[in-house]
Design a protein around this motif. Sequence first.
Motif, PDB file in Angstrom:
ATOM      1  N   ASN A 144     -20.011 -12.814  57.998  1.00  0.00           N
ATOM      2  CA  ASN A 144     -19.081 -11.797  58.506  1.00  0.00           C
ATOM      3  C   ASN A 144     -18.146 -11.303  57.406  1.00  0.00           C
ATOM      4  OD1 ASN A 144     -17.801 -10.155  60.339  1.00  0.00           O
ATOM      5  ND2 ASN A 144     -16.485 -11.768  61.149  1.00  0.00           N
ATOM      6  N   ILE A 145     -17.736 -12.227  56.534  1.00  0.00           N
ATOM      7  CA  ILE A 145     -16.846 -11.817  55.441  1.00  0.00           C
ATOM      8  C   ILE A 145     -17.608 -10.915  54.466  1.00  0.00           C
ATOM      9  CG2 ILE A 145     -15.585 -12.705  53.448  1.00  0.00           C
ATOM     10  CD1 ILE A 145     -14.784 -15.044  55.358  1.00  0.00           C
ATOM     11  N   PHE A 146     -18.881 -11.251  54.200  1.00  0.00           N
ATOM     12  CA  PHE A 146     -19.692 -10.381  53.350  1.00  0.00           C
ATOM     13  C   PHE A 146     -19.867  -9.005  54.003  1.00  0.00           C
ATOM     14  CE2 PHE A 146     -21.161 -14.230  51.146  1.00  0.00           C
ATOM     15  CZ  PHE A 146     -21.009 -13.792  49.848  1.00  0.00           C
ATOM     16  N   ALA A 147     -20.089  -8.994  55.306  1.00  0.00           N
ATOM     17  CA  ALA A 147     -20.281  -7.716  56.010  1.00  0.00           C
ATOM     18  C   ALA A 147     -19.049  -6.847  55.864  1.00  0.00           C
ATOM     19  CB  ALA A 147     -20.582  -7.976  57.488  1.00  0.00           C
ATOM     20  N   PHE A 148     -17.868  -7.464  55.988  1.00  0.00           N
ATOM     21  CA  PHE A 148     -16.635  -6.681  55.865  1.00  0.00           C
ATOM     22  C   PHE A 148     -16.466  -6.159  54.445  1.00  0.00           C
ATOM     23  CE2 PHE A 148     -12.116  -6.120  55.082  1.00  0.00           C
ATOM     24  CZ  PHE A 148     -11.808  -5.258  56.113  1.00  0.00           C
ATOM     25  N   VAL A 149     -16.749  -7.037  53.465  1.00  0.00           N
ATOM     26  CA  VAL A 149     -16.607  -6.630  52.062  1.00  0.00           C
ATOM     27  C   VAL A 149     -17.585  -5.492  51.742  1.00  0.00           C
ATOM     28  CG1 VAL A 149     -16.890  -7.412  49.686  1.00  0.00           C
ATOM     29  CG2 VAL A 149     -15.678  -8.835  51.320  1.00  0.00           C
ATOM     30  N   MET A 184     -12.043   6.284  66.975  1.00  0.00           N
ATOM     31  CA  MET A 184     -13.121   5.319  67.141  1.00  0.00           C
ATOM     32  C   MET A 184     -13.297   4.508  65.853  1.00  0.00           C
ATOM     33  SD  MET A 184     -14.221   5.712  70.176  1.00  0.00           S
ATOM     34  CE  MET A 184     -12.745   6.405  70.850  1.00  0.00           C
ATOM     35  N   TRP A 185     -13.248   5.201  64.719  1.00  0.00           N
ATOM     36  CA  TRP A 185     -13.438   4.514  63.429  1.00  0.00           C
ATOM     37  C   TRP A 185     -12.239   3.648  63.092  1.00  0.00           C
ATOM     38  CZ3 TRP A 185     -18.145   4.278  62.241  1.00  0.00           C
ATOM     39  CH2 TRP A 185     -19.018   5.342  62.541  1.00  0.00           C
ATOM     40  N   PHE A 186     -11.026   4.164  63.347  1.00  0.00           N
ATOM     41  CA  PHE A 186      -9.837   3.362  63.070  1.00  0.00           C
ATOM     42  C   PHE A 186      -9.896   2.070  63.890  1.00  0.00           C
ATOM     43  CE2 PHE A 186      -6.398   6.212  61.100  1.00  0.00           C
ATOM     44  CZ  PHE A 186      -7.331   6.978  60.446  1.00  0.00           C
ATOM     45  N   THR A 187     -10.292   2.212  65.178  1.00  0.00           N
ATOM     46  CA  THR A 187     -10.362   1.037  66.036  1.00  0.00           C
ATOM     47  C   THR A 187     -11.428   0.076  65.536  1.00  0.00           C
ATOM     48  OG1 THR A 187      -9.726   2.455  67.868  1.00  0.00           O
ATOM     49  CG2 THR A 187     -10.596   0.292  68.426  1.00  0.00           C
ATOM     50  N   MET A 188     -12.597   0.629  65.151  1.00  0.00           N
ATOM     51  CA  MET A 188     -13.668  -0.230  64.647  1.00  0.00           C
ATOM     52  C   MET A 188     -13.183  -1.028  63.441  1.00  0.00           C
ATOM     53  SD  MET A 188     -17.272   0.731  62.837  1.00  0.00           S
ATOM     54  CE  MET A 188     -16.494   0.871  61.227  1.00  0.00           C
ATOM     55  N   VAL A 189     -12.514  -0.361  62.508  1.00  0.00           N
ATOM     56  CA  VAL A 189     -12.052  -1.051  61.298  1.00  0.00           C
ATOM     57  C   VAL A 189     -11.045  -2.139  61.673  1.00  0.00           C
ATOM     58  CG1 VAL A 189     -10.764  -0.774  59.158  1.00  0.00           C
ATOM     59  CG2 VAL A 189     -12.522   0.875  59.753  1.00  0.00           C
ATOM     60  N   LEU A 190     -10.114  -1.825  62.588  1.00  0.00           N
ATOM     61  CA  LEU A 190      -9.139  -2.842  63.011  1.00  0.00           C
ATOM     62  C   LEU A 190      -9.849  -4.058  63.600  1.00  0.00           C
ATOM     63  CD1 LEU A 190      -6.073  -3.601  63.721  1.00  0.00           C
ATOM     64  CD2 LEU A 190      -6.685  -2.856  66.012  1.00  0.00           C
ATOM     65  N   LEU A 191     -10.830  -3.808  64.499  1.00  0.00           N
ATOM     66  CA  LEU A 191     -11.515  -4.925  65.150  1.00  0.00           C
ATOM     67  C   LEU A 191     -12.303  -5.743  64.128  1.00  0.00           C
ATOM     68  CD1 LEU A 191     -12.753  -3.075  68.370  1.00  0.00           C
ATOM     69  CD2 LEU A 191     -10.831  -4.625  68.174  1.00  0.00           C
ATOM     70  N   VAL A 216     -11.482  -6.063  60.976  1.00  0.00           N
ATOM     71  CA  VAL A 216     -10.498  -6.808  60.191  1.00  0.00           C
ATOM     72  C   VAL A 216     -10.112  -8.089  60.933  1.00  0.00           C
ATOM     73  CG1 VAL A 216      -8.098  -6.808  59.407  1.00  0.00           C
ATOM     74  CG2 VAL A 216      -9.555  -4.857  58.896  1.00  0.00           C
ATOM     75  N   ILE A 217      -9.801  -7.948  62.259  1.00  0.00           N
ATOM     76  CA  ILE A 217      -9.410  -9.127  63.031  1.00  0.00           C
ATOM     77  C   ILE A 217     -10.566 -10.137  63.040  1.00  0.00           C
ATOM     78  CG2 ILE A 217      -8.692  -9.947  65.297  1.00  0.00           C
ATOM     79  CD1 ILE A 217      -7.477  -7.201  65.812  1.00  0.00           C
ATOM     80  N   SER A 218     -11.789  -9.626  63.238  1.00  0.00           N
ATOM     81  CA  SER A 218     -12.960 -10.497  63.251  1.00  0.00           C
ATOM     82  C   SER A 218     -13.089 -11.241  61.922  1.00  0.00           C
ATOM     83  CB  SER A 218     -14.210  -9.651  63.524  1.00  0.00           C
ATOM     84  OG  SER A 218     -15.369 -10.409  63.340  1.00  0.00           O
ATOM     85  N   GLY A 219     -12.906 -10.525  60.809  1.00  0.00           N
ATOM     86  CA  GLY A 219     -13.013 -11.147  59.489  1.00  0.00           C
ATOM     87  C   GLY A 219     -11.932 -12.192  59.274  1.00  0.00           C
TER      88      GLY A 219
END
Lengths: 72, 226
Positions: free
Chosen positions: B147-152, B45-52, B54-57
């Motif tokens: 969104n970029i700040f959220a990812f960072v 679940m976490w791996f998928t969340m991080v991938l999604l 990343v794509i979103s960012g």
Amino acid sequence: MKMVSKLSLLAAMLVAFPLAAQEVEMADSMRADGKINVLVAIILVVLAGLIGYIVLLDRKARRLEKKLEEKN
Amino acid sequence: MKRNWWKILSVVLLVYTVLAGLLWDVPRLSILNETIRALYFHVPMWFTMVLLFVISGVYSALHLGRWGSAAKTDLFAVSFAHTGVAFGLLGIFSGMIWANYTWGSPWHGDPKQIGSAVSLLIYLAYFVLRASVDNDEQRARLSAAYNIFAFVAMVPLIFIIPRMTSSMHPGNGGNPGFNMYDLDSTMRPVFYPAVIGWMLLGVWITSLRIRLRQIENKLEEYEDGF
């Protein structure tokens, strides 16, 4: 001599490790009874239902896309 | 059918995950016992969340760089973030059940638990931000920057801080990593396919969201035209 004692220590560890591991309680009797298959079947049915639902949504989206293409 | 091979692969891998994940042998470890199998369902679940995320960012960065259609990059960014949050919530709740049995209580104040909860809240604020701006272009640009700040912010919260403090998650704060689970790597042949299967499912669900929104947008164009 040292080599032999090292080897025997290694052998003792290799033999002892699985024995120690066997003492950890796992659902062995559940597996032996075959009741685990009930669980597997139920989870697979739920998974199949959810994926089938996603497939239906996918096909519905495809139908709508085709309809829009025809309009153009 | 040819374009949909990855959807079929996703279904095959998920069915394999359930079968092998429940039936194959796993290392016998005290405390964890049979719950070690949660590794095949909770961690992906976490791996998928991080991938999604990343794509979103990436789509948000493309949007800010004016790469491709602005409406398209914005739609992709918001859709991937949306499914990412859904997978993150599944990760939190499945983790709470697992923690209840292995750590003694569902919420331990574990650094990784807090970090993931905070980063999910940061992503929820992304949707609040989007809902609060009326102008389409402004909403797209503001939310892309956010969104970029959220990812960072998510990277240190989930990957760095838990490793520097005493987290109970494996691989953090002096705890051994995956080696603790797959001593004899019996779990790898199930874990990696599971991760790929769940990731493909996440992308599949997101693609449906995107397509339905695109259909909606086209219908609105028609209505405006007449």
